[in-house]
Design a protein around this motif. Structure first.
Motif, PDB file in Angstrom:
ATOM      1  N   GLY A 109       0.799  -1.218   0.000  1.00 57.16           N
ATOM      2  CA  GLY A 109       0.000   0.000   0.000  1.00 57.16           C
ATOM      3  C   GLY A 109       0.829   1.264   0.000  1.00 57.16           C
ATOM      4  N   ASP A 110       0.557   2.134   0.966  1.00 57.19           N
ATOM      5  CA  ASP A 110       1.204   3.450   0.993  1.00 57.19           C
ATOM      6  C   ASP A 110       2.576   3.434   1.663  1.00 57.19           C
ATOM      7  OD1 ASP A 110       0.570   3.161   3.660  1.00 57.19           O
ATOM      8  OD2 ASP A 110      -0.949   4.728   3.693  1.00 57.19           O
ATOM      9  N   GLU A 111       3.069   2.249   2.014  1.00 55.08           N
ATOM     10  CA  GLU A 111       4.405   2.084   2.592  1.00 55.08           C
ATOM     11  C   GLU A 111       4.533   2.659   4.005  1.00 55.08           C
ATOM     12  OE1 GLU A 111       7.017   0.424   0.996  1.00 55.08           O
ATOM     13  OE2 GLU A 111       5.531  -0.083  -0.505  1.00 55.08           O
ATOM     14  N   GLY A 197      15.260  -4.462 -13.685  1.00 51.90           N
ATOM     15  CA  GLY A 197      15.443  -3.321 -12.798  1.00 51.90           C
ATOM     16  C   GLY A 197      14.150  -2.688 -12.340  1.00 51.90           C
ATOM     17  N   GLY A 198      13.008  -3.296 -12.654  1.00 54.75           N
ATOM     18  CA  GLY A 198      11.719  -2.703 -12.312  1.00 54.75           C
ATOM     19  C   GLY A 198      11.065  -3.334 -11.103  1.00 54.75           C
ATOM     20  N   ILE A 199      10.136  -2.575 -10.509  1.00 55.57           N
ATOM     21  CA  ILE A 199       9.313  -3.049  -9.393  1.00 55.57           C
ATOM     22  C   ILE A 199       7.864  -2.971  -9.848  1.00 55.57           C
ATOM     23  CG2 ILE A 199       8.569  -2.654  -7.015  1.00 55.57           C
ATOM     24  CD1 ILE A 199      11.289  -1.386  -6.476  1.00 55.57           C
ATOM     25  N   TYR A 200       7.150  -4.101  -9.782  1.00 55.70           N
ATOM     26  CA  TYR A 200       5.789  -4.177 -10.303  1.00 55.70           C
ATOM     27  C   TYR A 200       4.847  -4.819  -9.289  1.00 55.70           C
ATOM     28  CZ  TYR A 200       8.193  -3.310 -14.720  1.00 55.70           C
ATOM     29  OH  TYR A 200       8.978  -2.765 -15.708  1.00 55.70           O
ATOM     30  N   ASP A 201       3.591  -4.401  -9.347  1.00 53.30           N
ATOM     31  CA  ASP A 201       2.529  -5.033  -8.566  1.00 53.30           C
ATOM     32  C   ASP A 201       1.795  -6.017  -9.460  1.00 53.30           C
ATOM     33  OD1 ASP A 201       3.224  -3.328  -6.528  1.00 53.30           O
ATOM     34  OD2 ASP A 201       1.462  -2.036  -6.706  1.00 53.30           O
ATOM     35  N   ASP A 267      -1.009  -0.740  -7.484  1.00 58.21           N
ATOM     36  CA  ASP A 267      -0.822   0.639  -7.916  1.00 58.21           C
ATOM     37  C   ASP A 267      -0.913   0.660  -9.441  1.00 58.21           C
ATOM     38  OD1 ASP A 267       0.201   3.091  -8.765  1.00 58.21           O
ATOM     39  OD2 ASP A 267       1.650   3.216  -7.136  1.00 58.21           O
ATOM     40  N   PRO A 268      -1.859   1.412 -10.020  1.00 57.36           N
ATOM     41  CA  PRO A 268      -2.014   1.408 -11.485  1.00 57.36           C
ATOM     42  C   PRO A 268      -0.724   1.747 -12.229  1.00 57.36           C
ATOM     43  CG  PRO A 268      -3.869   2.524 -10.448  1.00 57.36           C
ATOM     44  CD  PRO A 268      -2.857   2.266  -9.362  1.00 57.36           C
ATOM     45  N   GLU A 269       0.125   2.559 -11.626  1.00 57.66           N
ATOM     46  CA  GLU A 269       1.369   2.947 -12.302  1.00 57.66           C
ATOM     47  C   GLU A 269       2.420   1.842 -12.258  1.00 57.66           C
ATOM     48  OE1 GLU A 269       2.793   6.635 -10.822  1.00 57.66           O
ATOM     49  OE2 GLU A 269       1.019   7.766 -11.442  1.00 57.66           O
ATOM     50  N   ARG A 270       2.247   0.883 -11.337  1.00 53.93           N
ATOM     51  CA  ARG A 270       3.205  -0.217 -11.221  1.00 53.93           C
ATOM     52  C   ARG A 270       2.602  -1.549 -11.644  1.00 53.93           C
ATOM     53  NH1 ARG A 270       5.002   1.858  -5.963  1.00 53.93           N
ATOM     54  NH2 ARG A 270       3.701   0.254  -5.024  1.00 53.93           N
ATOM     55  N   ASP A 271       1.441  -1.528 -12.226  1.00 48.41           N
ATOM     56  CA  ASP A 271       0.740  -2.758 -12.581  1.00 48.41           C
ATOM     57  C   ASP A 271       1.489  -3.477 -13.700  1.00 48.41           C
ATOM     58  OD1 ASP A 271      -1.032  -4.786 -13.129  1.00 48.41           O
ATOM     59  OD2 ASP A 271      -2.789  -3.482 -13.297  1.00 48.41           O
ATOM     60  N   LEU A 272       1.953  -4.696 -13.428  1.00 50.54           N
ATOM     61  CA  LEU A 272       2.688  -5.458 -14.432  1.00 50.54           C
ATOM     62  C   LEU A 272       1.828  -5.748 -15.658  1.00 50.54           C
ATOM     63  CD1 LEU A 272       5.322  -6.895 -15.200  1.00 50.54           C
ATOM     64  CD2 LEU A 272       4.462  -8.940 -14.032  1.00 50.54           C
ATOM     65  N   GLN A 273       0.514  -5.740 -15.486  1.00 47.91           N
ATOM     66  CA  GLN A 273      -0.388  -5.996 -16.600  1.00 47.91           C
ATOM     67  C   GLN A 273      -0.182  -4.986 -17.731  1.00 47.91           C
ATOM     68  OE1 GLN A 273      -2.178  -8.620 -16.867  1.00 47.91           O
ATOM     69  NE2 GLN A 273      -3.657  -8.184 -18.491  1.00 47.91           N
TER      70      GLN A 273
END
Length: 293
Positions: A109-111, A197-201, A267-273
């Protein structure tokens, strides 16, 4: 591609090994006590223990990509162990010239105000990030499938409590993912160089709450349950309550339930989809498959 799976006999790891073999990768399965008969034909077994450095000699030799799936929730000092094990793996992977590591972590979530379990996941990410390889992190909330400790808690609750007086975290937003989808994402990132190098949800297409997850699970079993949230029950008290309601080991159940205070949605900006699109499984279908197994 020669691929190492660290944690190959676990809930996700065993399925991942099979999927990688089907994708025609050369697979090395790291485990403390596995035999070749535990895996599909052709899988190379490396028996070792991250708690015993001497047993790790040659672990990462000739490995192109490694999946790191180790989580030590059964121990009281799981955060210390996870930190130590991640460092030992990072040193060997870096020295052997492993090109890429994929780590399955947790959405938080918001960390803010992270539970010990989620804070440990973040620390392992940081440890691995300093290695001499490209790191890809996939963060998931509850993974639904037969053998998942988190889902087993949900399943046990719906079996034993037709009326539940439960902590307020039951209405925390979450975005579960079926284990089949999680494994598909893990395999498919290998063919997506932009994920290095990426972080994805990763998660299902829709959000829910733990309350709705309980109700969906009960409905799949032809049951009806009534849930009454109680705001005064702390995460610590609710973890003790789980001693009476689930067969999952308390050492595992406690950190998992403490994490339920944190919203865990994609997080929509980190969505692996957005980068690696798959046909995602609806939550209800993931539950049905888990119960069927």
């Amino acid at each position: 591609m020669r691929v190492l799976v660290v944690g190959a006999t676990g809930f996700v790891g065993s399925r991942l090994v099979e999927a990688l073999v089907e994708a025609e990768h050369e697979v090395v399965a790291f485990s403390r006590s596995a035999t070749p008969s535990d895996f599909p034909d052709g899988v190379e077994v490396f028996n070792g223990d991250l708690a015993e450095p001497a047993s790790l000699e040659g672990l990462c030799e000739d490995i192109d990509v490694a999946y790191y799936l180790i989580h030590s929730l059964t121990a009281e000092n799981f955060a210390d162990l996870d930190r130590t094990y991640a460092r030992r793996f990072r040193e060997r992977a870096s020295a052997a010239g492993v090109d890429r590591v994929v780590y399955l972590s947790g959405i938080s979530g918001d960390e803010r105000d992270l539970s010990p379990h989620l804070a440990s996941r973040r620390e392992v990410e940081s440890v691995l990030e300093s290695g001499k390889f490209d790191l890809t992190v996939l963060r998931a909330a509850i993974i639904i499938g037969a053998g998942s400790s988190s889902f087993r808690i949900v399943d046990d609750l719906t079996d034993r409590l037709p009326l539940m007086t439960v902590p307020k975290w039951v209405r925390t937003p979450c975005q579960p993912i079926g284990v089949d989808d999680a494994v598909e994402y893990l395999v498919d990132v290998l063919d997506a160089p932009e994920t290095r190098g990426g972080i994805y949800d990763i998660g299902a297409e829709t959000e829910c709450t733990y309350e709705s997850l309980l109700k969906m699970t009960a409905e799949q079993k032809g049951k009806r349950i009534r849930i009454i949230p109680v705001p005064v029950v702390s995460p610590e008290l609710s973890s003790h309550w789980l001693r009476l309601t689930t067969d999952v080991k308390y050492a595992i159940a406690r950190p998992l339930v403490e994490s339920m205070r944190n919203p865990v949605t994609v997080d929509p900006e980190r969505d692996l989809q957005n980068v690696v699109p798959i046909e995602r499984t609806p939550v209800e279908e993931a539950i049905r498959r888990a119960l069927a197994r």
